[in-house]
Design a protein around this motif. Structure first.
Motif, short mmCIF file in Angstrom:
data_model
loop_
_atom_site.label_atom_id
_atom_site.label_comp_id
_atom_site.label_asym_id
_atom_site.label_seq_id
_atom_site.Cartn_x
_atom_site.Cartn_y
_atom_site.Cartn_z
N SER A 138 0.94 -1.05 0.07
CA SER A 138 0.08 -0.11 0.05
C SER A 138 0.91 1.17 0.08
O SER A 138 2.02 1.14 0.35
N ARG A 139 0.49 2.30 -0.55
CA ARG A 139 1.07 3.42 -0.49
C ARG A 139 1.50 4.02 0.89
O ARG A 139 2.53 4.28 1.23
N ASN A 140 0.68 3.79 1.74
CA ASN A 140 0.88 4.26 3.14
C ASN A 140 2.01 3.32 3.93
O ASN A 140 2.90 3.87 4.57
N LYS A 141 1.92 2.18 3.62
CA LYS A 141 2.92 1.16 4.02
C LYS A 141 4.34 1.59 3.51
O LYS A 141 5.32 1.66 3.87
N GLU A 188 -0.91 0.83 -10.07
CA GLU A 188 -1.29 -0.39 -9.38
C GLU A 188 0.12 -1.34 -9.36
O GLU A 188 0.92 -1.11 -9.91
N GLU A 234 0.67 10.63 3.28
CA GLU A 234 0.63 9.27 4.06
C GLU A 234 0.79 9.24 5.40
O GLU A 234 0.41 8.38 6.09
#
Length: 259
Positions: A138-141, A188, A234
């Motif tokens: 994920s972009r946050n991770k 993606e 983020e």
């Protein structure tokens, strides 16, 4: 429809004892056409000689030789010389499975929104083989840690658009920063559901040399200097030394009016 060319770019620095095995794993791929670009990065062992011997035997192989300049510059030189639609960076001591390229290209060819395809992996040496437990993407991770090893497939056009690997990021984890550049504004990511990558553990493994607290501080400072809007989006602020706590710490500071 004719298959698109895949370029496998192999930077090599003093990995002569493993290079043949690495290249053979690529040549065993079920996918064609491929080209293999070996970049000898000023090796002091017999890497260049072995690379040239492989080139003589296999028309798919091209060898570049440069003074020792670091893995980011070696990868960039290899990709610049590559003529494939798709790129797979592969370090000179690691291995891939025969079906990795075929399955990865299938995803990229059929799904234009996908920018990066990787797979499950294991870490190994002469005595052990263990699963490499990678967090889901994920972009946050991604803002807190890297979960995509460098040997992932992507389009050369995307590589060109982001300017390749950052050659001034000399404190390690340049692949993490590369994926941030590639993915921070969208795209993606697909992880294939099988083991297709084998990361060799050696005494010279770069991750050991760049795991010090000083290198970590330098790395975080670099990432914040180059990608602060991404981290603010983020993590509600900059990446912190204790990366997992970045978002709650930033949120607290903002609540206290100190950020």
């Amino acid at each position: 429809m004719k298959n698109a060319l895949v370029s496998i770019v192999i930077p090599c620095y003093n990995q002569g004892s493993y290079l043949d095995e690495t290249v053979q794993s690529v040549l065993a791929s079920t996918y064609r056409p491929i080209e293999v670009v070996i970049v000898n990065d000023g090796s002091k062992d017999d890497s260049l000689k072995i690379a040239q011997q492989l080139q003589e035997k296999h028309p798919e192989i091209t060898v570049l030789d440069q003074p020792n300049s670091g893995v980011a510059k070696a990868r960039n030189a290899g990709v610049d010389a590559a003529t494939g639609t798709y790129i797979l960076p592969l370090d000179g001591d690691d291995l891939i499975s025969p079906d990795y390229l075929e399955k990865g290209v299938e995803v990229l060819a059929q799904q234009p929104k996908v920018k990066v395809v990787y797979c499950q992996a294991v870490k190994f040496n002469s005595s052990i083989q263990k699963p490499w437990k990678l967090k889901p993407f994920s972009r946050n991770k991604l803002a807190r840690d890297n979960m995509i090893f460098v040997a992932a497939l992507f389009r050369k056009s995307d590589f060109i658009e982001i300017g390749g690997f950052s050659e001034d990021m000399t404190m390690g984890r340049e692949d993490w920063e590369f994926w941030i550049k590639m993915l921070k504004d969208g795209g993606e990511v697909v992880q294939l559901p099988f083991i297709g990558f084998y990361y060799r553990l050696t005494q010279q493994s770069k991750r050991k040399k760049t795991g010090t607290n000083q290198k970590k501080r330098e790395r975080i400072a670099y990432l914040n200097a180059h990608h602060l809007p991404f981290f603010e989006r983020e993590l509600n602020g900059p990446l912190r030394f204790q990366r997992t706590w970045s978002k709650p710490y930033n949120t607290l500071l903002k609540w206290l009016g100190k950020l």
